[in-house]
Write a protein that holds these residues in place. Structure first.
Motif, PDB file in Angstrom:
ATOM      1  N   ARG A  87       0.832  -1.206   0.000  1.00  0.00           N
ATOM      2  CA  ARG A  87       0.000   0.000   0.000  1.00  0.00           C
ATOM      3  C   ARG A  87       0.870   1.260   0.000  1.00  0.00           C
ATOM      4  NH1 ARG A  87      -5.110   1.655   3.328  1.00  0.00           N
ATOM      5  NH2 ARG A  87      -4.714   3.855   3.678  1.00  0.00           N
ATOM      6  N   SER A  88       1.806   1.319   0.933  1.00  0.00           N
ATOM      7  CA  SER A  88       2.654   2.513   1.063  1.00  0.00           C
ATOM      8  C   SER A  88       3.561   2.698  -0.142  1.00  0.00           C
ATOM      9  CB  SER A  88       3.485   2.424   2.340  1.00  0.00           C
ATOM     10  OG  SER A  88       2.632   2.368   3.454  1.00  0.00           O
ATOM     11  N   ARG A  89       4.063   1.594  -0.690  1.00  0.00           N
ATOM     12  CA  ARG A  89       4.904   1.679  -1.886  1.00  0.00           C
ATOM     13  C   ARG A  89       4.097   2.236  -3.062  1.00  0.00           C
ATOM     14  NH1 ARG A  89       6.083  -3.441  -2.510  1.00  0.00           N
ATOM     15  NH2 ARG A  89       7.688  -3.374  -0.898  1.00  0.00           N
ATOM     16  N   ALA A  90       2.867   1.752  -3.235  1.00  0.00           N
ATOM     17  CA  ALA A  90       2.005   2.235  -4.321  1.00  0.00           C
ATOM     18  C   ALA A  90       1.646   3.710  -4.119  1.00  0.00           C
ATOM     19  CB  ALA A  90       0.743   1.380  -4.407  1.00  0.00           C
ATOM     20  N   GLN A  91       1.350   4.092  -2.875  1.00  0.00           N
ATOM     21  CA  GLN A  91       1.062   5.506  -2.592  1.00  0.00           C
ATOM     22  C   GLN A  91       2.282   6.358  -2.911  1.00  0.00           C
ATOM     23  OE1 GLN A  91      -0.100   4.852   1.525  1.00  0.00           O
ATOM     24  NE2 GLN A  91      -2.223   5.415   1.055  1.00  0.00           N
ATOM     25  N   GLY A  92       3.464   5.869  -2.569  1.00  0.00           N
ATOM     26  CA  GLY A  92       4.703   6.602  -2.846  1.00  0.00           C
ATOM     27  C   GLY A  92       4.933   6.818  -4.331  1.00  0.00           C
ATOM     28  N   LYS A  93       4.560   5.830  -5.141  1.00  0.00           N
ATOM     29  CA  LYS A  93       4.705   5.982  -6.603  1.00  0.00           C
ATOM     30  C   LYS A  93       3.825   7.116  -7.125  1.00  0.00           C
ATOM     31  CE  LYS A  93       7.076   2.117  -7.701  1.00  0.00           C
ATOM     32  NZ  LYS A  93       8.437   2.226  -8.079  1.00  0.00           N
ATOM     33  N   VAL A  94       2.631   7.248  -6.568  1.00  0.00           N
ATOM     34  CA  VAL A  94       1.736   8.327  -6.999  1.00  0.00           C
ATOM     35  C   VAL A  94       2.309   9.671  -6.543  1.00  0.00           C
ATOM     36  CG1 VAL A  94      -0.618   9.228  -6.955  1.00  0.00           C
ATOM     37  CG2 VAL A  94      -0.249   6.763  -6.919  1.00  0.00           C
ATOM     38  N   VAL A  95       2.916   9.715  -5.361  1.00  0.00           N
ATOM     39  CA  VAL A  95       3.567  10.939  -4.886  1.00  0.00           C
ATOM     40  C   VAL A  95       4.690  11.325  -5.840  1.00  0.00           C
ATOM     41  CG1 VAL A  95       5.057  11.885  -3.068  1.00  0.00           C
ATOM     42  CG2 VAL A  95       2.961  10.665  -2.454  1.00  0.00           C
ATOM     43  N   GLU A  96       5.530  10.359  -6.220  1.00  0.00           N
ATOM     44  CA  GLU A  96       6.633  10.638  -7.148  1.00  0.00           C
ATOM     45  C   GLU A  96       6.115  11.175  -8.478  1.00  0.00           C
ATOM     46  OE1 GLU A  96       8.865   7.016  -7.531  1.00  0.00           O
ATOM     47  OE2 GLU A  96       9.357   6.980  -5.397  1.00  0.00           O
ATOM     48  N   THR A  97       5.052  10.576  -8.988  1.00  0.00           N
ATOM     49  CA  THR A  97       4.466  11.030 -10.247  1.00  0.00           C
ATOM     50  C   THR A  97       3.920  12.444 -10.114  1.00  0.00           C
ATOM     51  OG1 THR A  97       3.914   8.751 -10.825  1.00  0.00           O
ATOM     52  CG2 THR A  97       2.770  10.495 -12.032  1.00  0.00           C
ATOM     53  N   SER A  98       3.299  12.726  -8.980  1.00  0.00           N
ATOM     54  CA  SER A  98       2.775  14.075  -8.737  1.00  0.00           C
ATOM     55  C   SER A  98       3.906  15.100  -8.771  1.00  0.00           C
ATOM     56  CB  SER A  98       2.063  14.136  -7.383  1.00  0.00           C
ATOM     57  OG  SER A  98       0.951  13.284  -7.369  1.00  0.00           O
ATOM     58  N   LEU A  99       5.030  14.766  -8.169  1.00  0.00           N
ATOM     59  CA  LEU A  99       6.162  15.694  -8.168  1.00  0.00           C
ATOM     60  C   LEU A  99       6.759  15.845  -9.569  1.00  0.00           C
ATOM     61  CD1 LEU A  99       7.828  14.740  -4.775  1.00  0.00           C
ATOM     62  CD2 LEU A  99       6.502  16.803  -5.318  1.00  0.00           C
ATOM     63  N   GLU A 100       6.780  14.766 -10.342  1.00  0.00           N
ATOM     64  CA  GLU A 100       7.263  14.859 -11.722  1.00  0.00           C
ATOM     65  C   GLU A 100       6.384  15.794 -12.546  1.00  0.00           C
ATOM     66  OE1 GLU A 100       7.722  11.050 -13.591  1.00  0.00           O
ATOM     67  OE2 GLU A 100       8.958  10.292 -11.951  1.00  0.00           O
ATOM     68  N   LEU A 101       5.115  15.887 -12.176  1.00  0.00           N
ATOM     69  CA  LEU A 101       4.173  16.748 -12.891  1.00  0.00           C
ATOM     70  C   LEU A 101       4.035  18.126 -12.243  1.00  0.00           C
ATOM     71  CD1 LEU A 101       1.422  14.083 -13.603  1.00  0.00           C
ATOM     72  CD2 LEU A 101       2.991  15.113 -15.250  1.00  0.00           C
ATOM     73  N   ASP A 102       4.987  18.482 -11.368  1.00  0.00           N
ATOM     74  CA  ASP A 102       4.988  19.782 -10.679  1.00  0.00           C
ATOM     75  C   ASP A 102       3.707  20.002  -9.883  1.00  0.00           C
ATOM     76  OD1 ASP A 102       7.526  20.402 -11.693  1.00  0.00           O
ATOM     77  OD2 ASP A 102       6.688  21.227 -13.521  1.00  0.00           O
ATOM     78  N   GLN A 103       3.385  19.020  -9.065  1.00  0.00           N
ATOM     79  CA  GLN A 103       2.194  19.049  -8.216  1.00  0.00           C
ATOM     80  C   GLN A 103       2.607  18.920  -6.739  1.00  0.00           C
ATOM     81  OE1 GLN A 103      -1.326  18.957  -9.580  1.00  0.00           O
ATOM     82  NE2 GLN A 103       0.035  19.914 -11.058  1.00  0.00           N
ATOM     83  N   PRO A 104       3.366  19.879  -6.199  1.00  0.00           N
ATOM     84  CA  PRO A 104       3.855  19.722  -4.826  1.00  0.00           C
ATOM     85  C   PRO A 104       2.750  19.733  -3.770  1.00  0.00           C
ATOM     86  CG  PRO A 104       4.359  21.923  -5.639  1.00  0.00           C
ATOM     87  CD  PRO A 104       3.838  21.134  -6.804  1.00  0.00           C
ATOM     88  N   LEU A 105       1.719  20.526  -3.948  1.00  0.00           N
ATOM     89  CA  LEU A 105       0.647  20.574  -2.945  1.00  0.00           C
ATOM     90  C   LEU A 105      -0.165  19.279  -2.959  1.00  0.00           C
ATOM     91  CD1 LEU A 105      -0.542  24.271  -3.314  1.00  0.00           C
ATOM     92  CD2 LEU A 105       1.105  23.300  -1.714  1.00  0.00           C
ATOM     93  N   ARG A 106      -0.419  18.757  -4.129  1.00  0.00           N
ATOM     94  CA  ARG A 106      -1.108  17.474  -4.250  1.00  0.00           C
ATOM     95  C   ARG A 106      -0.251  16.379  -3.615  1.00  0.00           C
ATOM     96  NH1 ARG A 106      -4.771  15.438  -8.138  1.00  0.00           N
ATOM     97  NH2 ARG A 106      -4.456  17.309  -9.375  1.00  0.00           N
ATOM     98  N   ALA A 107       1.042  16.396  -3.926  1.00  0.00           N
ATOM     99  CA  ALA A 107       1.953  15.397  -3.349  1.00  0.00           C
ATOM    100  C   ALA A 107       1.932  15.467  -1.822  1.00  0.00           C
ATOM    101  CB  ALA A 107       3.372  15.610  -3.877  1.00  0.00           C
ATOM    102  N   LEU A 108       1.917  16.662  -1.281  1.00  0.00           N
ATOM    103  CA  LEU A 108       1.873  16.823   0.177  1.00  0.00           C
ATOM    104  C   LEU A 108       0.593  16.221   0.758  1.00  0.00           C
ATOM    105  CD1 LEU A 108       3.043  17.911   2.809  1.00  0.00           C
ATOM    106  CD2 LEU A 108       1.996  20.126   2.267  1.00  0.00           C
ATOM    107  N   ARG A 109      -0.527  16.458   0.104  1.00  0.00           N
ATOM    108  CA  ARG A 109      -1.796  15.859   0.571  1.00  0.00           C
ATOM    109  C   ARG A 109      -1.696  14.341   0.575  1.00  0.00           C
ATOM    110  NH1 ARG A 109      -4.184  19.394  -3.099  1.00  0.00           N
ATOM    111  NH2 ARG A 109      -4.818  17.647  -4.405  1.00  0.00           N
ATOM    112  N   TYR A 110      -1.086  13.791  -0.456  1.00  0.00           N
ATOM    113  CA  TYR A 110      -0.939  12.345  -0.539  1.00  0.00           C
ATOM    114  C   TYR A 110       0.033  11.821   0.517  1.00  0.00           C
ATOM    115  CZ  TYR A 110      -3.151  12.551  -5.219  1.00  0.00           C
ATOM    116  OH  TYR A 110      -3.998  12.738  -6.276  1.00  0.00           O
ATOM    117  N   ILE A 111       1.152  12.517   0.678  1.00  0.00           N
ATOM    118  CA  ILE A 111       2.179  12.089   1.637  1.00  0.00           C
ATOM    119  C   ILE A 111       1.585  11.948   3.027  1.00  0.00           C
ATOM    120  CG2 ILE A 111       4.276  12.849   2.860  1.00  0.00           C
ATOM    121  CD1 ILE A 111       5.120  14.148   0.130  1.00  0.00           C
TER     122      ILE A 111
END
Length: 192
Positions: A87-111
């Protein structure tokens, strides 16, 4: 075989099918992001001082927003017991993708929804994102949060988080501060 058992199997298969479809859509999304990278590479070549990156999320197409949210929901639908690692590994992949797409606030919500030590790696990745764009205050803020998670993590998890913090400070040119995070690390992690 009882009817309840058959219903249970049917529900389990439906859940697996939904997760598979969401992850397939997410894979397609990642493929389309990769196709767009050639256009965005010119921005990176300008250098970190010439780049204009705000502290807000970059505008994305509606389908991209939806796919990111659905991918994180699918990752979060994986039961904590006994699958917290997956679960955490999969969530982390979405966080990484969010950051690649310049989505820091979204990534923070996910983190903030990750339930184990990988929350610390998420904060470390966010610190690196801000360091890459020259935001020293935000780098410090998220490095501190990552460090808090590293203190309660197991040895190699702790080292993994500390490497992310060190990489962020190295990117800012603060090598002395970076060195304090990597001393006494295991050889596997210190090579990173």
């Amino acid at each position: 075989v009882s009817c309840d058992f058959l219903k249970f199997l049917n529900v389990k298969m439906i859940v697996k099918l939904r997760i598979s479809l969401v992850l397939s859509g997410f894979s397609l999304f990642l493929f389309t992001v990769g196709c767009d990278k050639q256009e965005r590479t010119g921005d990176v070549a300008q250098g970190k001082y010439d780049m204009v990156v705000s502290l807000t999320d970059k505008l994305l197409a509606d389908y991209q927003n939806k796919l990111l949210d659905v991918a994180f929901e699918a990752a979060s639908a994986i039961p904590i017991q006994p699958h917290i690692k997956d679960r955490s590994r999969a969530q982390g992949k979405v966080v990484e993708t969010s950051l690649e797409l310049d989505q820091p606030l979204r990534a923070l919500r996910y983190i903030e929804k990750i339930d184990n030590w990988r929350r610390g790696t998420g904060y470390g990745a966010l610190a690196f994102f801000y360091a890459r764009h020259g935001y020293a205050n935000e780098t410090q803020q998220y490095s501190d949060l990552a460090l808090q998670f590293s203190e309660s993590a197991e040895d190699w998890h702790k080292d993994h988080i500390r490497v992310k913090i060190a990489n962020a400070y190295t990117l800012l040119g603060e090598t002395q501060q970076a060195d304090q995070y990597v001393k006494d690390l295991a050889d596997v992690e210190s090579s990173k």
